[in-house]
Motif scaffolding. Structure first.
Motif, PDB file in Angstrom:
ATOM      1  N   TRP A 139       0.850  -1.189   0.000  1.00 22.05           N
ATOM      2  CA  TRP A 139       0.000   0.000   0.000  1.00 22.05           C
ATOM      3  C   TRP A 139       0.885   1.237   0.000  1.00 22.05           C
ATOM      4  N   CYS A 140       0.368   2.295  -0.620  1.00 21.77           N
ATOM      5  CA  CYS A 140       1.117   3.550  -0.681  1.00 21.77           C
ATOM      6  C   CYS A 140       1.087   4.232   0.680  1.00 21.77           C
ATOM      7  N   GLY A 141       2.249   4.614   1.175  1.00 22.94           N
ATOM      8  CA  GLY A 141       2.333   5.295   2.456  1.00 22.94           C
ATOM      9  C   GLY A 141       1.846   6.733   2.404  1.00 22.94           C
ATOM     10  N   SER A 142       1.686   7.292   1.202  1.00 22.10           N
ATOM     11  CA  SER A 142       1.217   8.675   1.070  1.00 22.10           C
ATOM     12  C   SER A 142      -0.301   8.754   0.981  1.00 22.10           C
ATOM     13  N   CYS A 143      -0.908   7.897   0.113  1.00 17.79           N
ATOM     14  CA  CYS A 143      -2.351   8.046  -0.128  1.00 17.79           C
ATOM     15  C   CYS A 143      -3.146   6.784   0.194  1.00 17.79           C
ATOM     16  N   GLY A 144      -2.494   5.686   0.488  1.00 18.98           N
ATOM     17  CA  GLY A 144      -3.213   4.479   0.893  1.00 18.98           C
ATOM     18  C   GLY A 144      -3.681   3.591  -0.250  1.00 18.98           C
ATOM     19  N   VAL A 157       5.080   0.984  -7.438  1.00 22.01           N
ATOM     20  CA  VAL A 157       4.534   2.290  -7.800  1.00 22.01           C
ATOM     21  C   VAL A 157       3.087   2.357  -7.329  1.00 22.01           C
ATOM     22  N   CYS A 158       2.732   3.515  -6.769  1.00 14.67           N
ATOM     23  CA  CYS A 158       1.355   3.729  -6.307  1.00 14.67           C
ATOM     24  C   CYS A 158       0.425   3.745  -7.519  1.00 14.67           C
ATOM     25  N   SER A 159      -0.723   3.036  -7.387  1.00 14.48           N
ATOM     26  CA  SER A 159      -1.630   2.897  -8.531  1.00 14.48           C
ATOM     27  C   SER A 159      -2.550   4.105  -8.703  1.00 14.48           C
ATOM     28  N   GLU A 162      -3.193  10.256  -9.483  1.00 19.28           N
ATOM     29  CA  GLU A 162      -2.826  11.584  -8.964  1.00 19.28           C
ATOM     30  C   GLU A 162      -1.649  11.510  -7.995  1.00 19.28           C
ATOM     31  N   CYS A 163      -1.247  10.298  -7.641  1.00 16.31           N
ATOM     32  CA  CYS A 163      -0.137  10.135  -6.686  1.00 16.31           C
ATOM     33  C   CYS A 163       1.082   9.549  -7.422  1.00 16.31           C
ATOM     34  N   GLY A 164       1.009   8.264  -7.740  1.00 18.15           N
ATOM     35  CA  GLY A 164       2.075   7.645  -8.537  1.00 18.15           C
ATOM     36  C   GLY A 164       3.421   7.569  -7.850  1.00 18.15           C
TER      37      GLY A 164
HETATM   38 ZN   LIG Z   1      -0.159   6.982  -3.490  1.00 18.43          ZN
END
Ligand SMILES: [Zn+2]
Length: 309
Positions: A139-144, A157-159, A162-164
């Motif tokens: 899971w992305c630590g920035s946006c979940g 890579v975050c899916s 808008e984050c990536g």
């Molecule tokens: Zn993310």
């Protein structure tokens, strides 16, 4: 276990990591389909081994079957031009992982220390560390949002468009230190850690904190753990310790005083040992794990005193 000049167990090995190929998805797809390609399957951080306790290496149809069945695969590198992939079968039951690979058991690579070919141990540890990271970075630590693997399994890579955000495998450095007595006295400081059995002593170690150099970490750890100030830090080598993400950086240091004060929580006891005492421990097989840089620190210090183990 020092296996070559400056190379300790779980380092070195035969793999060309071939980092330049990781982003070449077409080439990696071709290598995955190549019948010479070798696959090292792992299950739940363990090697899958034959009855002879040799890790299974798969090629051809068996390799393809395991690559397809794996939750994650990583491109480990090239061995003489032949691609080597790791395959994590942790999402399967142990019985299914054994059946899929033809292995007879799943064993921690550290339990094979001293028996396994050093290069094989290095490749297994490398794959194990990467798969552990994959399972921790889903899971992305920035946006979940969920993350997906890329670049042969060396990036996630975050899916979320808008984050990536990109995530890279994590390494957690730790220092490990042999403290010698002041004024050239042939004594070194070992400690018994909480949870260690009676008479079980090792060198001092601790994680490097954010904003610290390795040297800062040595001075802080030794002061915190045994209340001793140290000087004359000498780098002794480093060891990959991906159990799960360590990098051990070894030093020798000299104490400014012999008075020792342990916290009684993390450390139960610390005391000075003479070369004779260490040689007696070595003879009794109590000079640290065979695969650890701790043992090298003690062995090289003994050799420097003119009284090798
Ligand atoms: Zn993310």
């Amino acid at each position: 276990m020092r296996i070559d000049d400056g190379v300790f167990a779980y380092g070195g090995g035969w793999l060309d990591r071939a980092g330049a190929l990781r982003a070449d998805s077409e080439r990696l797809a071709a290598l995955r389909a190549d019948e010479r390609t070798r696959v090292l399957p792992l299950w739940n951080d363990r090697c899958l081994v034959t009855a002879e306790h040799v890790p299974v290496r798969l090629t051809g149809v068996a390799a393809t079957r395991v690559l397809v069945a794996a939750a994650e695969t990583v491109f480990l590198g090239l061995d003489g031009g032949v691609a080597v992939f790791g395959a994590d079968l942790t999402r399967h039951s142990e019985a299914d992982a054994l059946a899929l690979t033809g292995a007879v058991s799943a064993v921690d690579v550290r339990k094979l220390a001293g028996r396994l070919d050093p290069a094989e141990a290095a490749a297994q540890a490398y794959a194990r560390g990467l798969f552990h990271w994959h399972r921790q970075q889903r899971w992305c630590g920035s946006c979940g949002a969920p993350t997906t693997a890329r670049d042969g399994g060396h990036v996630r890579v975050c899916s979320a468009p808008e984050c990536g955000r990109l995530f890279f495998p994590r390494i957690e450095p730790a220092v490990i230190v042999l403290v010698q007595a002041p004024d050239g006295a042939a004594r070194c400081l070992l400690a018994r850690h909480a949870g260690a059995s009676e008479g079980s002593y090792s060198t001092l170690a601790g994680f490097v904190e954010v904003g610290e150099s390795l040297e800062d970490a040595v001075r802080r750890e030794i002061a915190e753990e045994v209340g001793v100030e140290v000087t004359d830090l000498e780098y002794q080598g480093s060891q990959a310790w991906p159990f799960p993400a360590g990098l051990m950086v070894a030093f020798r240091a000299t104490a400014l005083s012999e008075e020792v004060k342990v916290d009684g929580v993390e450390l139960l006891e610390a005391r000075w040992f003479t070369p004779d005492e260490l040689r007696a421990r070595a003879a009794a097989g109590r000079l640290g794990r065979i695969d650890s840089i701790d043992r090298h620190l003690l062995g090289s210090w003994l050799a420097a005193t003119g009284q090798p183990a």
